[in-house]
Design a protein around this motif. Structure first.
Motif, PDB file in Angstrom:
ATOM      1  N   GLY A 154      -1.896   3.893  -7.078  1.00  0.00           N
ATOM      2  CA  GLY A 154      -3.164   3.278  -6.687  1.00  0.00           C
ATOM      3  C   GLY A 154      -4.368   4.071  -7.156  1.00  0.00           C
ATOM      4  O   GLY A 154      -5.358   3.511  -7.627  1.00  0.00           O
ATOM      5  N   TRP A 155      -4.293   5.404  -7.022  1.00  0.00           N
ATOM      6  CA  TRP A 155      -5.411   6.232  -7.454  1.00  0.00           C
ATOM      7  C   TRP A 155      -5.617   6.110  -8.959  1.00  0.00           C
ATOM      8  O   TRP A 155      -6.753   5.992  -9.416  1.00  0.00           O
ATOM      9  CB  TRP A 155      -5.188   7.702  -7.073  1.00  0.00           C
ATOM     10  CG  TRP A 155      -6.380   8.553  -7.412  1.00  0.00           C
ATOM     11  CD1 TRP A 155      -7.428   8.841  -6.592  1.00  0.00           C
ATOM     12  CD2 TRP A 155      -6.660   9.199  -8.665  1.00  0.00           C
ATOM     13  NE1 TRP A 155      -8.345   9.627  -7.250  1.00  0.00           N
ATOM     14  CE2 TRP A 155      -7.894   9.857  -8.534  1.00  0.00           C
ATOM     15  CE3 TRP A 155      -6.002   9.272  -9.884  1.00  0.00           C
ATOM     16  CZ2 TRP A 155      -8.474  10.582  -9.566  1.00  0.00           C
ATOM     17  CZ3 TRP A 155      -6.577  10.000 -10.926  1.00  0.00           C
ATOM     18  CH2 TRP A 155      -7.802  10.648 -10.758  1.00  0.00           C
ATOM     19  N   ALA A 164       0.700   4.111  -2.920  1.00  0.00           N
ATOM     20  CA  ALA A 164       0.377   5.483  -2.528  1.00  0.00           C
ATOM     21  C   ALA A 164       1.443   6.487  -2.971  1.00  0.00           C
ATOM     22  O   ALA A 164       1.261   7.693  -2.777  1.00  0.00           O
ATOM     23  CB  ALA A 164       0.186   5.567  -1.010  1.00  0.00           C
ATOM     24  N   THR A 199      -5.288  -1.835  -1.372  1.00  0.00           N
ATOM     25  CA  THR A 199      -4.247  -2.854  -1.508  1.00  0.00           C
ATOM     26  C   THR A 199      -4.179  -3.272  -2.978  1.00  0.00           C
ATOM     27  O   THR A 199      -5.144  -3.083  -3.735  1.00  0.00           O
ATOM     28  CB  THR A 199      -4.555  -4.108  -0.674  1.00  0.00           C
ATOM     29  OG1 THR A 199      -5.732  -4.743  -1.215  1.00  0.00           O
ATOM     30  CG2 THR A 199      -4.766  -3.768   0.802  1.00  0.00           C
ATOM     31  N   ALA A 225      -5.276  11.255  -1.931  1.00  0.00           N
ATOM     32  CA  ALA A 225      -4.577  10.598  -0.825  1.00  0.00           C
ATOM     33  C   ALA A 225      -5.477   9.612  -0.083  1.00  0.00           C
ATOM     34  O   ALA A 225      -4.992   8.614   0.472  1.00  0.00           O
ATOM     35  CB  ALA A 225      -4.035  11.645   0.147  1.00  0.00           C
ATOM     36  N   ASN A 233      -6.517   4.601  -0.976  1.00  0.00           N
ATOM     37  CA  ASN A 233      -5.311   3.878  -0.583  1.00  0.00           C
ATOM     38  C   ASN A 233      -5.586   2.376  -0.510  1.00  0.00           C
ATOM     39  O   ASN A 233      -5.529   1.772   0.557  1.00  0.00           O
ATOM     40  CB  ASN A 233      -4.800   4.413   0.761  1.00  0.00           C
ATOM     41  CG  ASN A 233      -3.375   4.024   1.021  1.00  0.00           C
ATOM     42  OD1 ASN A 233      -2.637   3.709   0.095  1.00  0.00           O
ATOM     43  ND2 ASN A 233      -2.988   4.048   2.281  1.00  0.00           N
ATOM     44  N   SER A 269      -1.454   9.208  -7.323  1.00  0.00           N
ATOM     45  CA  SER A 269      -0.672   8.030  -6.935  1.00  0.00           C
ATOM     46  C   SER A 269      -0.917   6.885  -7.913  1.00  0.00           C
ATOM     47  O   SER A 269      -1.881   6.893  -8.692  1.00  0.00           O
ATOM     48  CB  SER A 269      -1.061   7.581  -5.524  1.00  0.00           C
ATOM     49  OG  SER A 269      -2.398   7.084  -5.523  1.00  0.00           O
ATOM     50  N   THR A 278       0.820  -1.220   0.000  1.00  0.00           N
ATOM     51  CA  THR A 278       0.000   0.000   0.000  1.00  0.00           C
ATOM     52  C   THR A 278       0.853   1.268   0.000  1.00  0.00           C
ATOM     53  O   THR A 278       0.462   2.274  -0.580  1.00  0.00           O
ATOM     54  CB  THR A 278      -0.984   0.022   1.187  1.00  0.00           C
ATOM     55  OG1 THR A 278      -0.265  -0.170   2.397  1.00  0.00           O
ATOM     56  CG2 THR A 278      -2.049  -1.041   1.043  1.00  0.00           C
ATOM     57  N   GLU A 279       2.021   1.226   0.641  1.00  0.00           N
ATOM     58  CA  GLU A 279       2.906   2.398   0.628  1.00  0.00           C
ATOM     59  C   GLU A 279       3.393   2.689  -0.786  1.00  0.00           C
ATOM     60  O   GLU A 279       3.422   3.848  -1.219  1.00  0.00           O
ATOM     61  CB  GLU A 279       4.097   2.169   1.555  1.00  0.00           C
ATOM     62  CG  GLU A 279       5.063   3.340   1.593  1.00  0.00           C
ATOM     63  CD  GLU A 279       6.253   3.076   2.501  1.00  0.00           C
ATOM     64  OE1 GLU A 279       7.376   3.398   2.072  1.00  0.00           O
ATOM     65  OE2 GLU A 279       6.062   2.555   3.613  1.00  0.00           O
TER      66      GLU A 279
END
Length: 171
Positions: free
Chosen positions: A42-43, A31, A97, A92, A95, A40, A27-28
């Motif tokens: 993920g986004w 992100a 997985t 942000a 977020n 990001s 996840t970090e």
């Protein structure tokens, strides 16, 4: 080759990129934003999946998969929330997985394939949005989603490359 086959191939390529980009990311890493106001990884992948879910569901006349998936992302099941107009704080807050991103994307992809199995020339020509000049047909919208999704998938891959370069890693 039939039109349906071309569309299936294009949506399959998007899926392949989503899987390739998310492989092994936590996840970090998902992100990671190269700039505080940038999107990001993920986004970007969530957004492209949301756009596909929203647009294909509308064309097919069915509820979005997002309604049942939102809770896994700790988000509201708002069908209008596709990421358009998101602030830096909104970005942000997305977020997920890697597993949830892939699973949601796969669910949307399967629904897309199910819809594509039903299309014919008449369906591709059906006008679905009279708010444009010329009006938008199903075929035009399907290609538009492909274009938008491929751009965001490429952006996610690029941001991942920046992250790996900064982190000194190479997958």
């Amino acid at each position: 080759m039939e039109t349906r086959d071309v569309l299936v191939d294009a949506y399959g390529r998007i899926r392949e990129i989503v899987h390739r980009v998310t492989e092994g990311l936590d996840t970090e890493e998902l992100a990671f934003r190269p700039d505080p106001d940038a999107n990001s990884i993920g986004w970007l992948l969530w957004h492209l999946t949301r756009v596909q879910d929203d647009h294909i569901s509308e064309i097919a006349g069915r509820e979005q998969a997002w309604i049942t998936w939102a809770q896994r992302f700790a988000m509201e099941p708002d069908p209008k929330n596709t990421g358009y107009g998101h602030t830096t704080q909104d970005v942000a807050a997305v977020n997920p997985t890697a597993e949830d991103l892939r699973a949601y994307h796969d669910a949307v992809y399967d629904r897309t394939l199910s819809y594509l199995e039903t299309i014919d020339a008449d369906e591709l020509e059906r006008i679905i949005d009279h708010g444009w000049d010329p009006p938008v047909s199903v075929g035009v919208r399907l290609v538009s989603v492909i274009g938008d999704d491929l751009q965001h998938a490429g952006q996610a891959a690029y941001v991942l490359g920046l992250y790996e370069r900064l982190a000194g890693s190479d997958r």
